[in-house]
Design an enzyme around this catalytic site. Structure first.
Site, mmCIF file in Angstrom:
data_model
loop_
_atom_site.group_PDB
_atom_site.id
_atom_site.type_symbol
_atom_site.label_atom_id
_atom_site.label_comp_id
_atom_site.label_asym_id
_atom_site.label_seq_id
_atom_site.Cartn_x
_atom_site.Cartn_y
_atom_site.Cartn_z
ATOM 1 N N ASP A 146 8.544 -2.551 5.012
ATOM 2 C CA ASP A 146 7.988 -3.142 5.995
ATOM 3 C C ASP A 146 7.203 -4.309 5.520
ATOM 4 O O ASP A 146 6.623 -4.567 5.311
ATOM 5 C CB ASP A 146 6.195 -1.780 6.509
ATOM 6 C CG ASP A 146 5.817 -1.999 8.077
ATOM 7 O OD1 ASP A 146 5.684 -3.737 8.310
ATOM 8 O OD2 ASP A 146 5.309 -2.133 8.395
ATOM 9 N N LYS A 153 0.651 -0.876 0.316
ATOM 10 C CA LYS A 153 0.211 -0.258 0.119
ATOM 11 C C LYS A 153 0.984 1.537 0.345
ATOM 12 O O LYS A 153 2.057 1.213 0.052
ATOM 13 C CB LYS A 153 -0.730 0.140 0.825
ATOM 14 C CG LYS A 153 -0.334 -0.007 2.551
ATOM 15 C CD LYS A 153 -1.220 -0.374 3.719
ATOM 16 C CE LYS A 153 -0.511 -0.112 4.815
ATOM 17 N NZ LYS A 153 -1.825 -0.097 6.165
#
Length: 429
Positions: free
Chosen positions: A165, A148
């Protein structure tokens, strides 16, 4: 010279070898970790220092899967993990990673009003897909599962974006690859829809994996309508829809070959894709390569000592005539660090002018001033063009030319010229 400003920055933690320092400035936080701005005192670069609380798995295995996976990944579009270690007394994992000063892609798009910018979206898509192709096809393939805009980071100076991440990444299987592609498709829609950028990320997470939201989101048609509702560009909507259910299963490499990502002859995108993913850059001619060798270096480092102080000069060419310079001073026996940022405009600024400010801010003796001045002159000389055919410019000409352009250039420098950074170790360290 433009007026200067000062900022306080505290070192609150160091590694055991005292090569890395962590500041009290937060860069961001998530469900599992907090990230702060740090500094690598050996390489002379800023870093991101993440702190991950111990989970039951970390306590049991005495290892952090995210950090170990991140350290094994070597790709220009993936955040690099430099180091990690377990801090058992405080029950956290310290994770040292690459720092992208422009932040995450979500805030970058909003800050620069790049929503639905087709050229930029194509550039970003190539880079994200290159990263996904790499992790899906490496010797020990994995799936990210949380693609995202908030987990994609931007180097604003080069336009390079990096996937980060890997906190919920898992070993490769076909269903998880589909999940990655779905999330990528939703991310493309995010780039083109301000509504999704502002408030849609949490909802999208539930929509992609099913559950976590209203039941109808699990229906493929409802999912597509919801994700693409705000995407007005038909070309972007088609490409995003290709990744969403019930579209046929596709791979990152197949998406890279889609007509949407074809490089237009007018496009000056610096998209970076790996060779395996279809590198789209053109080969340089021999003349171009020779010309490049004659250009000054992109970065120069100089380390030197004087009296009881250690100095590091780090220079980077920001524009054709503008050198961004950082001077860092560490006093032996005292964990006191002082940093000074300034910019040297070739043909306008002089070393004596710069040294006058440095001497005041650092309170240097005449002997130390001479040493710093000599090293600063050497650093700036290395950035001069190496082409012997380039005519030399006299000091008198530099002064005249500098005056003629002084107002224009100083207008640019007002926003970014001098800023001082003072770091003092607190007593608790």
């Amino acid at each position: 010279m433009a007026s200067s400003s000062s900022i306080e920055w505290r070192i609150v933690e160091r590694d055991e070898e005292r090569k890395l320092s962590r500041s009290n400035k937060p860069l961001g936080s998530g469900s599992f970790k907090k990230v702060y701005l740090g500094f690598d005192e050996v390489k002379g670069i800023e870093i991101a220092w993440g702190k991950i609380p111990f989970t039951r798995q970390i306590k049991k295995s005495k290892r952090c899967a995210e950090a170990e996976l991140s350290m094994s990944l070597e790709h220009e579009n993936i955040i690099k993990c430099y180091d990690h270690w377990l801090d058992k007394p405080n029950k956290v994992v310290n994770m040292i990673t690459e720092y992208c000063s422009s932040g995450d892609l979500r805030h970058y798009i909003l800050e620069h009003n790049l929503v639905a910018n087709t050229v930029m979206i194509k550039n970003w898509c190539r880079q994200i897909l290159s990263a996904l192709h790499y992790i899906h096809t490496r010797d020990q393939p994995v799936c990210h599962l949380d693609v995202k805009c908030a987990n994609i980071f931007v180097d604003g100076k080069t336009g390079t974006i990096k996937l980060g991440d890997f906190g919920i990444a898992k070993a490769y299987n076909q269903e998880l690859v589909i999940a990655d592609i779905k999330k990528f498709g939703a991310t493309v829609a995010e780039m083109a829809d301000r509504r999704l950028l502002l408030c849609g990320e949490v909802r999208l997470g539930g929509m992609v994996f099913g559950g976590g939201g209203p039941e109808f989101f699990s229906h493929p048609m409802a999912y597509n309508l919801s994700v693409l509702a705000g995407v007005k560009n038909k070309e972007i909507a088609r490409f995003s829809n290709k990744c969403l259910p019930p579209a046929p299963r596709t791979t990152a490499l197949e998406l890279l070959e889609d007509s949407f990502l074809a490089v237009d002859v007018t496009e000056t995108s610096a998209a970076s894709t790996s060779t395996a993913a279809g590198n789209l850059s053109l080969r340089k001619s021999v003349r171009d390569q020779v010309a490049e060798l004659l250009q000054p270096p992109a970065e120069v480092l100089k380390d030197f000592d004087s009296r009881n102080k250690k100095f590091r000069l780090q220079g980077k060419m920001s524009e054709d005539v503008l050198i961004s310079i950082t001077l860092r001073s560490i006093t032996d026996g005292n964990d006191s660090v002082r940093m000074m940022y300034f910019e040297f405009l070739l043909g306008v600024d002089t070393i004596p002018d710069i040294m006058a400010d440095i001497a005041v801010e650092f309170d240097l003796s005449a002997e130390v001033i001479a040493v710093v001045s000599e090293n600063l002159e050497q650093l700036i000389t290395e950035f001069q063009p190496h082409d012997s055919n380039t005519p030399s410019i006299s000091k008198e000409q530099q002064t005249q030319d500098g005056r003629s352009e002084d107002n224009r250039r100083r207008g640019i420098r007002k926003l970014k010229l001098l800023s001082f950074l003072c770091c003092t170790k607190p007593r608790s360290i």
